[in-house]
Motif scaffolding. Structure first.
Motif, short mmCIF file in Angstrom:
data_model
loop_
_atom_site.label_atom_id
_atom_site.label_comp_id
_atom_site.label_asym_id
_atom_site.label_seq_id
_atom_site.Cartn_x
_atom_site.Cartn_y
_atom_site.Cartn_z
N MET A 19 -7.47 7.48 -3.62
CA MET A 19 -8.11 8.55 -4.38
C MET A 19 -8.11 9.83 -3.56
O MET A 19 -8.30 9.79 -2.34
CB MET A 19 -9.55 8.15 -4.72
N LEU A 20 -7.87 10.94 -4.24
CA LEU A 20 -8.14 12.24 -3.65
C LEU A 20 -9.45 12.72 -4.25
O LEU A 20 -9.56 12.92 -5.46
CB LEU A 20 -7.00 13.23 -3.93
N ALA A 46 -4.31 -0.42 4.79
CA ALA A 46 -5.03 0.82 4.54
C ALA A 46 -4.54 1.92 5.48
O ALA A 46 -4.39 3.07 5.08
CB ALA A 46 -6.54 0.61 4.69
N PHE A 47 -4.28 1.56 6.73
CA PHE A 47 -3.81 2.55 7.70
C PHE A 47 -2.49 3.17 7.28
O PHE A 47 -2.34 4.39 7.30
CB PHE A 47 -3.65 1.91 9.09
N ILE A 48 -1.52 2.35 6.90
CA ILE A 48 -0.20 2.91 6.56
C ILE A 48 -0.28 3.74 5.29
O ILE A 48 0.43 4.74 5.13
CB ILE A 48 0.88 1.81 6.48
N LYS A 49 -1.16 3.37 4.37
CA LYS A 49 -1.38 4.20 3.18
C LYS A 49 -1.94 5.56 3.59
O LYS A 49 -1.47 6.61 3.11
CB LYS A 49 -2.36 3.52 2.22
N LEU A 54 -9.32 9.20 0.35
CA LEU A 54 -9.97 7.90 0.32
C LEU A 54 -8.91 6.85 0.02
O LEU A 54 -8.20 6.95 -0.99
CB LEU A 54 -11.05 7.87 -0.77
N VAL A 55 -8.74 5.88 0.92
CA VAL A 55 -7.78 4.81 0.68
C VAL A 55 -8.43 3.46 0.95
O VAL A 55 -9.36 3.36 1.75
CB VAL A 55 -6.50 4.95 1.54
N HIS A 114 -11.98 6.97 4.83
CA HIS A 114 -12.25 8.28 4.24
C HIS A 114 -12.22 9.34 5.33
O HIS A 114 -12.89 9.20 6.35
CB HIS A 114 -13.61 8.29 3.54
N THR A 115 -11.43 10.39 5.10
CA THR A 115 -11.30 11.46 6.09
C THR A 115 -11.36 12.84 5.45
O THR A 115 -11.12 12.98 4.25
CB THR A 115 -9.97 11.35 6.86
#
Length: 253
Positions: free
Chosen positions: A168-169, A185-188, A176-177, A110-111
């Motif tokens: 999710m946005l 998860a990183f590449i997403k 959020l991925v 999450h960022t």
């Protein structure tokens, strides 16, 4: 391995490897400009321990995270190690919810990147107007902003809005991925962040060219043919870790 002397003698080799992978990811995020002071989170399930996961120590910048200072907690928020650092409740509540209920959410990111927050703050969210956006059209969930995520009762709505999706946005909030592995998860996250950056740039230039649903479907069908063998994101993430190592290898400790 020289850094292994810092590993607790009671810690399994699998946990130490997971700690190093997660610590390296925090450094990659920082290198890519995705740090947000001492906030935001990447969590990773602890191998072989039901209901346990690793999270960043609250108070440290992403550039200060190491394998040994990551905090191990359970899905009820209890610390499972002797870490002197606290855990940010705003990170724990959301991540623990998904780790508890989604067996395939091995890693969660999450960022609050500028582009991610910008796209999550406009009507329509991510639009099919660039290559990377086409990766995800129809695969992104949306959740209305309810304030800082510290209340357990918001979890019901988060799960309802997520449904079967794993990206999710969070409206007015950020990205959020989730992934079955950390590299996935990183590449997403990387591709979604790029899609958001390009959308922000495009909308500042004029009227974007919308890509048709038919072309989006073909793009998503064929995308796997442009991936390196080894699993989603594996080669990409390893390349980023090599770059981090040219700057600083202290994450390994």
């Amino acid at each position: 391995m020289a850094t292994a002397v810092l590993r607790n003698s009671q810690m399994s080799e699998a946990e130490w490897e997971a700690r190093q992978q997660l610590a390296s990811c925090y450094r990659v995020f920082d290198m890519l400009g995705w740090s947000e002071m001492i906030y935001n989170h990447i969590t990773l399930r602890t191998p072989g321990e039901e209901g346990a996961f690793l999270i960043n120590p609250f108070g440290l910048h992403f550039s200060e995270v190491t394998a040994s200072n990551l905090v191990k907690i359970d899905i009820d928020g209890n610390k499972l190690d002797d870490s002197p650092y606290p855990v940010n409740r705003a990170g724990f509540v959301q991540h623990a919810l998904f780790h508890r209920h989604l067996p395939d959410a091995h890693c969660i990111m999450h960022t609050h990147t500028t582009a991610g927050m910008a796209v999550s703050s406009v009507e329509g969210g991510l639009r099919p107007i660039n290559f990377y956006a086409c990766n995800f059209i129809g695969q992104i969930a949306y959740h209305d902003f309810e304030g800082v995520t510290v209340r357990d009762e918001e979890g019901t709505r988060l799960m309802e809005h997520l449904g079967e999706k794993r990206m999710m946005l969070l409206k007015n909030h950020g990205i959020l991925v989730m992934g079955r592995t950390l590299p996935e998860a990183f590449i997403k996250h990387w591709a979604l962040q790029r899609a958001c950056e390009i959308q922000v740039a495009t909308l500042g230039m004029g009227t974007p060219i919308e890509i048709s649903p038919e072309v989006v479907a073909v793009h998503q069908r064929d995308l796997h043919m442009a991936q390196v063998p080894g699993g989603p994101g594996k080669a990409d993430f390893e390349a980023m870790v090599r770059l981090v190592d040219k700057i600083d290898t202290s994450w390994r400790n």
